[in-house]
Write a protein that holds these residues in place. Structure first.
Motif, PDB file in Angstrom:
ATOM      1  N   LYS A  52      52.030  22.798   1.659  1.00  0.00           N
ATOM      2  CA  LYS A  52      52.500  23.395   0.411  1.00  0.00           C
ATOM      3  C   LYS A  52      54.020  23.462   0.460  1.00  0.00           C
ATOM      4  CE  LYS A  52      52.378  27.728  -2.256  1.00  0.00           C
ATOM      5  NZ  LYS A  52      52.415  27.063  -3.561  1.00  0.00           N
TER       6      LYS A  52
ATOM      7  N   ASP B 231      57.322  24.720  -1.686  1.00  0.00           N
ATOM      8  CA  ASP B 231      57.952  25.436  -2.788  1.00  0.00           C
ATOM      9  C   ASP B 231      59.419  25.048  -2.839  1.00  0.00           C
ATOM     10  OD1 ASP B 231      56.252  27.466  -4.253  1.00  0.00           O
ATOM     11  OD2 ASP B 231      55.727  27.952  -2.181  1.00  0.00           O
TER      12      ASP B 231
ATOM     13  N   ARG C 223      56.509  33.443  -0.227  1.00  0.00           N
ATOM     14  CA  ARG C 223      55.842  33.626   1.069  1.00  0.00           C
ATOM     15  C   ARG C 223      54.405  34.114   0.885  1.00  0.00           C
ATOM     16  NH1 ARG C 223      60.656  36.730   3.970  1.00  0.00           N
ATOM     17  NH2 ARG C 223      61.618  35.070   5.194  1.00  0.00           N
TER      18      ARG C 223
ATOM     19  N   THR D  56      52.281  33.274  -1.160  1.00  0.00           N
ATOM     20  CA  THR D  56      51.354  32.212  -1.589  1.00  0.00           C
ATOM     21  C   THR D  56      51.031  31.226  -0.467  1.00  0.00           C
ATOM     22  OG1 THR D  56      53.102  30.705  -2.366  1.00  0.00           O
ATOM     23  CG2 THR D  56      52.338  32.394  -3.909  1.00  0.00           C
ATOM     24  N   HIS D  57      51.606  31.434   0.718  1.00  0.00           N
ATOM     25  CA  HIS D  57      51.379  30.539   1.853  1.00  0.00           C
ATOM     26  C   HIS D  57      50.400  31.175   2.834  1.00  0.00           C
ATOM     27  CE1 HIS D  57      54.620  27.443   1.253  1.00  0.00           C
ATOM     28  NE2 HIS D  57      55.025  28.371   0.404  1.00  0.00           N
ATOM     29  N   ARG D  58      49.534  30.359   3.394  1.00  0.00           N
ATOM     30  CA  ARG D  58      48.547  30.846   4.369  1.00  0.00           C
ATOM     31  C   ARG D  58      49.228  31.271   5.663  1.00  0.00           C
ATOM     32  NH1 ARG D  58      46.478  25.948   3.095  1.00  0.00           N
ATOM     33  NH2 ARG D  58      46.779  25.230   5.245  1.00  0.00           N
ATOM     34  N   GLN D  59      50.225  30.496   6.091  1.00  0.00           N
ATOM     35  CA  GLN D  59      50.974  30.796   7.303  1.00  0.00           C
ATOM     36  C   GLN D  59      52.449  30.946   6.947  1.00  0.00           C
ATOM     37  OE1 GLN D  59      50.111  27.575   9.979  1.00  0.00           O
ATOM     38  NE2 GLN D  59      48.039  28.295  10.407  1.00  0.00           N
ATOM     39  N   LYS D  60      53.198  31.520   7.861  1.00  0.00           N
ATOM     40  CA  LYS D  60      54.616  31.757   7.614  1.00  0.00           C
ATOM     41  C   LYS D  60      55.348  30.422   7.419  1.00  0.00           C
ATOM     42  CE  LYS D  60      58.466  34.506   9.404  1.00  0.00           C
ATOM     43  NZ  LYS D  60      58.922  35.366  10.524  1.00  0.00           N
ATOM     44  N   PRO D  61      55.955  30.183   6.248  1.00  0.00           N
ATOM     45  CA  PRO D  61      56.614  28.891   5.997  1.00  0.00           C
ATOM     46  C   PRO D  61      58.020  28.833   6.580  1.00  0.00           C
ATOM     47  CG  PRO D  61      56.780  30.253   4.058  1.00  0.00           C
ATOM     48  CD  PRO D  61      55.980  31.055   5.060  1.00  0.00           C
TER      49      PRO D  61
ATOM     50  N   GLU E 199      54.419  21.259   9.769  1.00  0.00           N
ATOM     51  CA  GLU E 199      54.249  22.585   9.195  1.00  0.00           C
ATOM     52  C   GLU E 199      53.216  22.571   8.065  1.00  0.00           C
ATOM     53  OE1 GLU E 199      55.789  25.351  10.265  1.00  0.00           O
ATOM     54  OE2 GLU E 199      56.929  24.267  11.804  1.00  0.00           O
ATOM     55  N   SER E 200      52.629  23.727   7.812  1.00  0.00           N
ATOM     56  CA  SER E 200      51.678  23.838   6.691  1.00  0.00           C
ATOM     57  C   SER E 200      52.385  24.232   5.404  1.00  0.00           C
ATOM     58  CB  SER E 200      50.600  24.872   7.016  1.00  0.00           C
ATOM     59  OG  SER E 200      51.168  26.166   7.154  1.00  0.00           O
ATOM     60  N   GLY E 201      53.598  24.797   5.524  1.00  0.00           N
ATOM     61  CA  GLY E 201      54.314  25.215   4.334  1.00  0.00           C
ATOM     62  C   GLY E 201      55.812  25.208   4.520  1.00  0.00           C
TER      63      GLY E 201
END
Length: 246
Positions: A2, A4, A75, A77-82, A105-107
């Motif tokens: 994800k 942003d 932040r 809206t993210h599953r893990q800390k971006p 990274e996931s976000g």
């Protein structure tokens, strides 16, 4: 992944995020993009996001409140800390290994600046990474963010049609990429090297490695500084240096 993006000019991203590799990556579900105008987070009664610098000086400086509030909202809206990335001419040079690192990274949250700069509390206490794409200054950080996002997204699994493409890209191996040829084999008397038509994959791989090394030596010798050379590369280096002296 994800991603942003916080920008005062979100419309700049419309064509880029929906086209080519990034558009296909989004369609495949490998990445989702959201571009937000961080002006919508300002609490200033005049809807301002910038102000004059303390101590005087030219230009306007982005205030911390809108960006702190925007990032804190993103932040959630993210599953893990971006990772939070600031585009800035004062940041460290963005390189291929940074793209490879961020692709894990996931976000990600990108902050695109404008005006004279940022309140220093933003890079000091809000962001995790501050990157520059070159020793030059642009009107804003949008184009820099686009360049970085493109280099990251193309590395995500399943995005490129050929999974070996990203592995052999320039800089991924520490060398510039070797020359490429396609049909016709003879174009106006300009011929493709015979080795590429031989079908001998071992010799072709050696030729590509050699030409990759030669191109790096000729165009970006700085990339060879500190590189641990193989015995073959050491022989090629000696050969290229002799050729240059003639």
């Amino acid at each position: 992944m994800k991603i942003d993006i916080l920008s005062l000019f979100p419309e700049m991203f419309d064509g880029v995020l929906k086209s080519s590799i990034m558009g296909k990556a989004s369609e495949k579900g490998a990445v989702t993009f959201k571009v937000t105008n961080f002006r919508s987070f300002t609490t200033n009664k005049h809807n301002k996001v910038d102000d004059y610098p303390f101590g005087g000086g030219a230009g306007m400086v982005l205030m911390p409140q809108p960006l702190f509030d925007a990032v804190e909202a993103m932040r959630q809206t993210h599953r893990q800390k971006p990772r939070i990335i600031l585009t800035s001419p004062q940041g460290k040079p963005f390189q291929q290994h940074d793209a490879e690192d961020l692709a894990k990274e996931s976000g990600l949250i990108f902050i695109c600046g404008h005006y004279e700069g940022f309140d220093e509390r933003i890079p000091q206490h809000l962001v995790t990474d501050e990157f520059s794409i070159g020793d030059f200054v642009m009107t804003g950080g949008e184009l820099a963010a686009m360049a970085m996002i493109d280099s990251i997204v193309r590395l995500l699994p399943g995005v490129l049609g050929n999974e070996t493409s990203a592995v052999t890209d320039s800089f991924s191996t520490g060398l510039l990429e070797h020359p490429h040829y396609t049909r016709p084999a003879d174009f106006r008397g300009l011929k493709v090297p015979d080795i590429l038509l031989s079908g001998n994959h071992e010799k072709i791989a050696e030729w590509r490695h050699r030409e990759s090394f030669r191109r790096t030596y000729n165009r970006r010798p700085d990339l060879l500084n500190g590189r641990i050379l193989t015995d073959q590369e050491s022989r090629w280096l000696t050969e290229f240096e002799h050729q240059k002296e003639k």
